[in-house]
Design an enzyme around this catalytic site. Structure first.
Site, PDB file in Angstrom:
ATOM      1  N   LYS D 166      23.254   4.576  49.215  1.00  0.00           N
ATOM      2  CA  LYS D 166      24.580   5.610  49.657  1.00  0.00           C
ATOM      3  C   LYS D 166      25.188   3.952  50.174  1.00  0.00           C
ATOM      4  CE  LYS D 166      27.354   8.007  51.904  1.00  0.00           C
ATOM      5  NZ  LYS D 166      27.914   7.053  52.675  1.00  0.00           N
ATOM      6  N   GLU D 173      32.276   2.277  46.140  1.00  0.00           N
ATOM      7  CA  GLU D 173      33.843   3.689  46.503  1.00  0.00           C
ATOM      8  C   GLU D 173      34.900   1.896  47.362  1.00  0.00           C
ATOM      9  OE1 GLU D 173      32.396   6.027  49.389  1.00  0.00           O
ATOM     10  OE2 GLU D 173      33.985   5.376  50.996  1.00  0.00           O
TER      11      GLU D 173
END
Lengths: 297, 297, 297, 297
Positions: D166, D173
């Site tokens: 993550k 991102e």
């Protein structure tokens, strides 16, 4: 030696002083009659005995081009024009070609040193034919710092090479300044080092990072230890941009020089459209209600 | 002044020379008996008259920590340990706390100058209590370059500040080196400047980019004008990494220092997994048949 | 609708298929007679009924320019030329001006989608006069993906805007690819995540980073989980370079797009001259004996 | 399946909804009694039938750690704790070790999707022992998006791997968002593309840059075409920083992810100390009289 000097601004004015102090006969022209020796470029040319040398020291772009064009009509075959401003190296080819139509020679010289050059001498990088560079050597010797010639002057290559070398010099300069600036900010942001200006001053001797730019930073911090009187707003001149363009043209990665240029761009933005877009994206994650979200998802 | 010096490698050995030349009484210990004055750290401590000063100059991490632990058992209250290696600033707190249990004082000093320090003197940045720094000042004065003390020595702040200052110094150093390196590559890649080493040498005086690092680059190019004998493979030591980590911890953008660190990482990769991934993506655009595509789409 | 299509390479060939499947009457020309419908551009023009539309899909630069020049002599007032290749936006002004001398209209279209466009449709960005864009809309509708027109086609602005939009699109593309690539490398370098391809595949749905490029990366990793069959050698086409140049011209900081471009430059270097220079500097610190030094000083 | 869920904030609340809609029996606890099903974590544990599964969805750092500690005292051997928040992967080892003292199992899950996950499902990356991951699979299947399991869920590796994945996901991102943002700014700054929002919307289908983040940007521009209602002020959460730290720990160059992080740092500065230092240096070139110089020298 006799020299015509067109442009007596911050740089040209000091250079005339330094040349005269070295015994050269300088005829200076500037649009500002308070500092000009003559009323026109035509009069300047008239006052020189051929074969003439005329040094151009006006802003790059149109002013330089117009001066070259004017000199093309006034000078004679065998005369030499030296472009000492911050022209882009690609302009030099065009200048040289225009003058060559009338048999006039051309050399380009990158000049570094700023206001300190008047006292310390200027670092010089010249482009042009060897015989033209040789002809102007007494001028270069007067302008450059004392010490071995090769430590303050180079014949960098053919026409354009002087400005190319100066362009890269300034690109490096951007990187050096930014490196010191980042270190200064980190020292200031952290609370571990409590005596930031003293610490930076202690780098002046013996350390790996000692340099003239560091000396200038020490001076600035002596005057204003937290730089409170300055805004972090930094202009850029052409050379930094051209250096990055040339690095792209030559497929040379220049992350440091480019980051330095971009830091200047960012410093002049009141608000960043790009960061508005990032903020907009983060708001979209967080739903419409959230204007400024604290979380990634 | 009397000083114990643990670690007589490249740096420590030269420092002992410089200190002795200045008239100080140095007892040096090293695992290598050829250079060591004594057989053990215990013997070194024994040879010193209290209150003692012991300077540690061994590799950072475990060797330094072990030396601190050993000295904690050998020294007495009021003695002073100076950690002069390249420790991370966060180690200094632990070292100081350990020694404080026995009333032993601690200071940390960042030392810059490399092999040239033996002759030129070392730039010094110290962290610790003022009285401890003052006590060791004769040592610092002997190690630092000649000239005003404040131009080669600073008391940067409390324990840890010396190594913090040195860390940032090295981060800046990474940026400076990379800036020159990018300029060198661009000059070399382009064919406009034909005399690259001469051009860089001409920056030595008068220019804005003149520095000690530039002088070293000139030396290197004097010896090997195209650097053909070197590989572009560059290690990094801890300080560059720590500088970036600290910039992140303090939310300070340091694009130039970080780009310099990443350039070193990349220089050590035979092939880049990231660029394999980019290549894979481009192949996917172009269909399976195309192994190395020339076009974006 | 009738359309002339000059250039039947990877892109043009597929576009002809897609247009014909949509019922359009396409006359294609290519230097390769195996795929060409006609023997020459002149014959192509002859086969079209006025007012004609001719789409150019040849490599940018000279081939495109020559095709425009040829068409300028063959087409008639009121005909429309659409430049659909990867031309630089500044070329469009010159193309439009040349054709305008004969009353021929011009539009430029950026086309994205690669080999997948044949099946999925192409994303289209058009520049030109509204009436010309409107006239060619049946062609655009056939080429673009199914779904609302505005999600796969835009009239971006006047002549040049189509290629400008495509240029920025490709600049973004560089950044996106590099972001995924860096993440892939970090996952691979660390030993915490043991199932890297599975992990990246799991990002395909629901996550913030899901995208078509991610889907392509998943495909590539399905075929070659560690990308062992690829070299990390990545070419760049013009658009990435032009994007950075334009960001400089507009003083827009584009650190991500630029870093992506530089990573490609670096990927193609066997050895880095810049890193040789850094290595040389580090050797100078460490004395002449040391070829590859491990320590900063 | 029965599940305890500690933390019913933005994410936890929606997850409870999605799990219940899938038929699972969720007992939720939150400090906010308005949303909580039980009065305490103890009551939550009491309501579950062993072997229990308790999912933690509270802020990372102290809140998560305290919840783990509380659960360590309440759960029984064989129970399973799933940490679904944004913990640093290094915390997972400590959490697992603490719970293991009482025979309690531990898994970590990175959850992506934001507020949209409620409807679309969440992308999931899990770390832990295979048998624990398998045991909780019905929960994962309910939370993840519809479609093949492997496109929205991965068992990334041992304990810590879920949060590591993550972390890297979020680092990517950052880079993706910045790439779009730079493109948006360049399109906006230049005057060539006159229909910026329309152009970006046209990238939604067929293009190489199409993605969910692009769809969000299109939404944002639909609502506010010039993003005038937002400030370019962007926070960062831990994951971006950790990604860069990990890239340094693994000597992986991540210029794009790091540039994205630094852009956020810079976006939050009213004035940049680094750029003050650059400005100070330029003033020193230009002499004391010049506060804001326009020229390099």
């Amino acid at each position: 030696m006799q020299l015509g000097l067109v442009g007596l601004g911050r740089m040209g004015f000091n250079m005339r002083e330094r040349l005269r102090a070295a015994g050269h006969d300088v005829v200076g022209y500037d649009r500002n009659p308070d500092v000009s020796d003559v009323a026109s470029v035509a009069e300047l040319v008239q006052k020189l005995t051929g074969p003439r040398i005329v040094w151009i020291m006006v802003p790059h772009g149109d002013p330089t081009r117009q001066t070259v064009e004017e000199l093309a009509g006034l000078l004679s075959a065998g005369d030499l024009v030296i472009e000492g401003g911050n022209s882009k190296f690609t302009d030099d080819q065009a200048n040289a070609a225009l003058l060559a139509e009338n048999g006039i020679k051309y050399a380009d010289v990158g000049v570094s040193g700023g206001v300190w050059g008047a006292k310390n001498g200027y670092g010089l990088m010249a482009g042009g034919d060897a015989e033209d560079i040789e002809r102007a050597m007494p001028i270069f010797d007067a302008l450059r710092p004392e010490g071995p010639r090769e430590e303050g002057f180079a014949h960098a290559g053919p026409v354009g090479a002087g400005h190319y070398a100066k362009m890269v010099h300034n690109g490096i300069e951007y990187g050096l300044m930014q490196a010191y600036a980042e270190g200064f900010e980190l020292l200031s942001a952290s609370d571990v080092v409590t005596n930031v200006p003293e610490t930076i001053k202690a780098w002046s001797r013996g350390t790996v990072v000692r340099s003239w730019l560091l000396d200038l930073l020490v001076r600035a911090l002596d005057e204003d230890p937290e730089l409170t009187e300055l805004r972090g707003y930094v202009n850029d001149s052409g050379e930094g941009r051209w250096t990055v363009e040339e690095s792209i043209n030559n497929a040379v990665p220049t992350p440091v020089i480019t980051a330095s240029l971009f830091a200047r761009f960012a410093s002049r933005q009141e608000d960043s459209p790009a960061m508005k877009a990032v903020s907009a994206l983060r708001n979209q994650f967080g739903g419409h209600a959230v204007q400024k979200s604290d979380s990634e998802s």
